[in-house]
Write a protein that holds these residues in place. Structure first.
Motif, PDB file in Angstrom:
ATOM      1  N   PHE A   1      -6.753   6.408   3.204  1.00  0.00           N
ATOM      2  CA  PHE A   1      -6.161   6.206   2.284  1.00  0.00           C
ATOM      3  C   PHE A   1      -7.226   5.612   1.215  1.00  0.00           C
ATOM      4  O   PHE A   1      -7.072   6.594   0.298  1.00  0.00           O
TER       5      PHE A   1
ATOM      6  N   SER B   1      -7.774   9.321  -0.734  1.00  0.00           N
ATOM      7  CA  SER B   1      -6.628   9.418  -1.744  1.00  0.00           C
ATOM      8  C   SER B   1      -6.667   9.645  -2.986  1.00  0.00           C
ATOM      9  O   SER B   1      -6.882   8.688  -3.021  1.00  0.00           O
TER      10      SER B   1
ATOM     11  N   LEU C   1      -8.682   1.668  -7.609  1.00  0.00           N
ATOM     12  CA  LEU C   1      -8.196   1.247  -6.354  1.00  0.00           C
ATOM     13  C   LEU C   1      -9.687   1.178  -5.346  1.00  0.00           C
ATOM     14  O   LEU C   1      -9.756   0.476  -4.838  1.00  0.00           O
TER      15      LEU C   1
ATOM     16  N   LEU D   1       0.796  -1.278   0.043  1.00  0.00           N
ATOM     17  CA  LEU D   1       0.382   0.046   0.293  1.00  0.00           C
ATOM     18  C   LEU D   1       0.970   1.155  -0.297  1.00  0.00           C
ATOM     19  O   LEU D   1       1.833   1.265   1.096  1.00  0.00           O
ATOM     20  N   GLU D   2       0.501   2.024  -0.729  1.00  0.00           N
ATOM     21  CA  GLU D   2       1.378   4.296  -1.365  1.00  0.00           C
ATOM     22  C   GLU D   2       0.246   4.833  -0.794  1.00  0.00           C
ATOM     23  O   GLU D   2      -0.568   4.458  -2.008  1.00  0.00           O
ATOM     24  N   PRO D   3       0.172   5.094   0.228  1.00  0.00           N
ATOM     25  CA  PRO D   3       1.555   5.400   1.519  1.00  0.00           C
ATOM     26  C   PRO D   3       0.632   4.057   2.494  1.00  0.00           C
ATOM     27  O   PRO D   3       0.053   3.168   2.535  1.00  0.00           O
TER      28      PRO D   3
ATOM     29  N   ASP E   1      -3.996  10.102  -4.657  1.00  0.00           N
ATOM     30  CA  ASP E   1      -2.143   9.420  -5.080  1.00  0.00           C
ATOM     31  C   ASP E   1      -2.341   7.995  -4.539  1.00  0.00           C
ATOM     32  O   ASP E   1      -1.277   7.824  -4.467  1.00  0.00           O
ATOM     33  N   SER E   2      -3.008   7.229  -3.880  1.00  0.00           N
ATOM     34  CA  SER E   2      -2.333   6.512  -3.093  1.00  0.00           C
ATOM     35  C   SER E   2      -2.492   5.178  -4.020  1.00  0.00           C
ATOM     36  O   SER E   2      -3.309   5.239  -5.520  1.00  0.00           O
ATOM     37  N   TYR E   3      -1.958   3.767  -3.689  1.00  0.00           N
ATOM     38  CA  TYR E   3      -1.276   3.370  -4.560  1.00  0.00           C
ATOM     39  C   TYR E   3      -1.728   0.996  -4.371  1.00  0.00           C
ATOM     40  O   TYR E   3      -1.327   1.036  -3.039  1.00  0.00           O
ATOM     41  N   ALA E   4      -2.697   0.853  -4.539  1.00  0.00           N
ATOM     42  CA  ALA E   4      -2.841  -1.047  -4.248  1.00  0.00           C
ATOM     43  C   ALA E   4      -2.545  -1.734  -4.693  1.00  0.00           C
ATOM     44  O   ALA E   4      -2.548  -2.018  -6.511  1.00  0.00           O
TER      45      ALA E   4
END
Length: 260
Positions: free
Chosen positions: A240, A243, A204, A147-149, A245-248
Motif C-alpha cells: 500500500f 504505491s 500518505l 483505503l484505496e486500494p 496511487d494509494s489514498y487514505a
C-alpha cells in the motif's frame, strides 16, 4: 519495545497526524482561552500538551483512571506550566472531582472504552458550571475511513479490535451514538461533526503510524494474531505505502453541547 511503548508511540503519532484539523474544529466550536478545562482520559499527556500550548491563559485538570498513566504524563509534561495544570487520577464513572468547577470538559478517544457512557455524561454534567461545554471526540469502526486500494486485512483487524474492546465493556462503534448521548443527557445546542483526515492533506506517509507494522508484530507476539495473519497484514501495508496511487482517509466524530 514494550506493549505500552508501542501503544504510546502510535497514540502520539495519531494525535500529531490529526491535531491541525482538530484545532480548527475547536475554533469552530468557539472554544475560548482563559477557561477552566477538564480533560478526561488524558493518557500520557500528548493532547494535554497541545491544549496547554493552544490556550495559554486557561487552567487545566487532566485526569486518567490509571495512576500509572498519570505518572507517565507527569514525566512527559516536565515543563513549567505556571501552575496551570493539575494531573489527577480519577475515574469518570466514579468521579471524586469537585462539582460545578469547569467551563469546558474534553473527552478524546475515551467513550469507546467506557461500559456506561450515559453515566459518564451524567457525571461530567455535575462537574461543569452552568453553561459549561462538553466536547467528545471518538471513532466508529464501521465508518473509520477508507483505503484505496482497499485492504481486507485492515477490516479484519478492526473487527478483531472491536470484539476485544467489546469483551472488556467498550464500544468502538460509539461515534454514531455521541449526539444521542448528549441529547439524552440534557445538553443544549448540540453539534455533531464528522472530521476527515486525508492523505491529500497530510501526505500518505503520515498514515504509516496508523497502519503500523510494529503494532502488528506486537499483536503477533502477544498471541492476538497468527504468524500467517501478521505476515499477510505487513505485506499488505508495504504494498500500500509503496504505491503512488494509494489514498487514505481517517474519520473522527465530534459532538459538542452545553449544560443548561
Amino acid at each position: 519495545m514494550s506493549k505500552i511503548d508501542v501503544f504510546n508511540e502510535k497514540m502520539k503519532s495519531q494525535i500529531n497526524m490529526s491535531w491541525a484539523q482538530e484545532e480548527k474544529v475547536l475554533d469552530l466550536l468557539n472554544v475560548e482561552d482563559g477557561k477552566s478545562v477538564l480533560e478526561i482520559g488524558c493518557g500520557p499527556g500528548f493532547v494535554t500538551e497541545k491544549l496547554l500550548n493552544k490556550y495559554p491563559n486557561s487552567t487545566f485538570t487532566a485526569t486518567d483512571y490509571s495512576q500509572q498513566t498519570i505518572n507517565h504524563a507527569n514525566e512527559y509534561l516536565m515543563v513549567d506550566t505556571n501552575n496551570r495544570l493539575s494531573l489527577i487520577q480519577d475515574d469518570i464513572l466514579n468521579s471524586n472531582l469537585p462539582e460545578g468547577k469547569y467551563d469546558l470538559a474534553i473527552a478524546r478517544y475515551v467513550f469507546q472504552h467506557l461500559n456506561d457512557p450515559s453515566l459518564a455524561i451524567h457525571n461530567i454534567t455535575k462537574l461543569l458550571k452552568s453553561g459549561g461545554q462538553l466536547i467528545i471526540i471518538d471513532v466508529d469502526d464501521d465508518m473509520w475511513g477508507m483505503l484505496e486500494p482497499s485492504i481486507q486485512e485492515v477490516k479484519n483487524l478492526l473487527k478483531k479490535f472491536g470484539n476485544d474492546q467489546k469483551a472488556g465493556g467498550g464500544n468502538r462503534l460509539i461515534g454514531r451514538d455521541l449526539w444521542k448521548l448528549m441529547d439524552d443527557g440534557g445538553y443544549i445546542d448540540v453539534n455533531y461533526l464528522a472530521l476527515p483526515i486525508t492523505s491529500h492533506q497530510i501526505g500518505l506517509q503520515a498514515f504509516t503510524k496508523l497502519l503500523d507494522t510494529n503494532q502488528i508484530r506486537m499483536l503477533y507476539s502477544y498471541g492476538m494474531l497468527s504468524k500467517d495473519e501478521a505476515i499477510k497484514i505487513i505485506d499488505s501495508f508495504k504494498d500500500f505505502f509503496s504505491s503512488d496511487d494509494s489514498y487514505a482517509m481517517s474519520l473522527l466524530f465530534i459532538s459538542s453541547g452545553f449544560k443548561e
